[in-house]
Design an enzyme around this catalytic site. Structure first.
Site, short mmCIF file in Angstrom:
data_model
loop_
_atom_site.label_atom_id
_atom_site.label_comp_id
_atom_site.label_asym_id
_atom_site.label_seq_id
_atom_site.Cartn_x
_atom_site.Cartn_y
_atom_site.Cartn_z
N GLU A 13 -7.38 -10.08 38.26
CA GLU A 13 -6.09 -10.51 37.83
C GLU A 13 -5.04 -9.59 38.73
OE1 GLU A 13 -5.14 -9.17 33.42
OE2 GLU A 13 -7.33 -8.51 33.63
N ALA A 240 -3.07 -0.36 43.38
CA ALA A 240 -4.34 -1.01 43.00
C ALA A 240 -4.73 -1.04 41.45
CB ALA A 240 -5.50 -0.36 43.79
N LYS A 241 -5.60 -1.74 41.19
CA LYS A 241 -6.17 -1.75 39.93
C LYS A 241 -6.42 -0.36 39.17
CE LYS A 241 -5.81 -6.47 39.63
NZ LYS A 241 -6.74 -6.99 40.21
N ARG A 242 -7.13 0.48 40.25
CA ARG A 242 -7.48 1.74 39.60
C ARG A 242 -6.41 2.65 39.32
NH1 ARG A 242 -8.44 1.63 45.10
NH2 ARG A 242 -6.84 2.83 46.10
#
Ligand SMILES: [Zn+2]
Length: 301
Positions: A13, A240-242
């Site tokens: 995503e 970032a996604k994290r």
């Protein structure tokens, strides 16, 4: 009329950093009367995630971005890249490289060359040496350059100067390399405006060089670049996604609508809230913030 583009890789995503860059690309294109093209860059099949392309298209539409054209996926255009590669090969501008990543790291190199820069090992192999090496390992193909210095003009950064290097243009699994595919696609789809995150600014001199080799100096000169600041987290690292709720679907989970996210992004650019069309007329690249935008994901859910 030229065109601008947004060119995501379908590896997952989009997060708010990607969405903000896409919004900027849209604003640059629309405010300059250009068409806007979506291109899915899916040559790196190892990174392609199931459903990611659909999710990306849905999220871009949800914040109000529309496209005049959806280009064929890069994976559907392999013959087009092969043609460009064979033209370069026929002109004697490419050479085979048999090096592993390790070979390149371990090779002796001149002082002041950046780590990972190609030391030129395979450039002057004899035909017999190449024939021998082909027995053991398929070749990648590199562009033979004179390490010339190339400057491109960037709307936000000013002149970007870089030394071109012997980049890989075809990987040793036969796949066209990123730099080659981008240059071919941009030129053949009429893209003359490249807006992307500023961590890619370093690649623009070599892409301009390649575009000039393939399509002439005028084709390289007509490209207007705008490398836009990254979105970073509270620790000054690239988002970032994290980092938590950074995708549109996760932001929905914590109670932010697509319209609210759109307005947050517009506000971060100093632009009025509301439908994107309302930001086009007053859009002034010179007034854009030049610092990275810090996004601290809302807690919850
Ligand atoms: Zn090599």
């Amino acid at each position: 009329m030229g065109a601008g583009r947004y060119a995501p890789s379908p590896s997952g995503e989009l997060h708010v950093g990607n969405l903000r860059t896409a919004m900027l690309a849209w604003l640059f294109a629309r405010s300059s009367g250009r068409e806007f093209i979506l291109r899915i860059e899916d040559l790196d099949t190892a990174r392609t995630a199931a459903g990611a392309e659909e999710a990306q298209l849905r999220d871009l539409a949800a914040i109000g971005l529309d496209f005049d054209t959806v280009s064929p996926r890069q994976s559907e255009r392999l013959p087009v890249y092969a043609e460009a590669l064979s033209e370069l090969r026929d002109r004697g501008l490419l050479y085979e490289c048999f090096c592993t990543r390790r070979d390149i790291l371990d090779a002796p190199r001149a002082p002041h060359t950046p780590p990972g820069a190609y030391p030129g090992t395979c450039r002057h192999l004899s035909e017999a040496e190449r024939a021998e090496r082909r027995q053991h390992r398929p070749a990648a193909w590199r562009l033979a350059t004179d390490h010339e210095t190339v400057t491109v003009q960037d709307t936000l950064l000013g002149p970007i100067t870089g030394q071109v290097d012997d980049v890989v243009v075809q990987r040793n699994d036969g796949t066209p390399a990123y730099n080659l595919a981008v240059v071919v696609d941009d030129h053949l789809t009429g893209v003359d405006q490249v807006v992307r995150a500023d961590d890619l600014a370093f690649s623009s001199p070599r892409q301009a060089h390649l575009r000039g080799l393939l399509y002439g100096a005028a084709a390289a000169d007509e490209v207007q670049y705008a490398h836009v600041p990254l979105v970073i987290n509270g620790e000054s690292q690239r988002l970032a996604k994290r980092d938590g709720a950074v995708t549109l679907s996760r932001l929905h989970d914590v109670g932010l609508s697509s319209e609210r996210v759109r307005d947050l992004l517009l506000d971060s650019l100093g632009l009025p809230a509301g439908p994107l069309a309302g930001a086009v007329d007053g859009f002034d690249p010179a007034a854009l913030p030049r610092e990275p935008w810090v996004f601290e994901p809302p807690a919850g859910a």
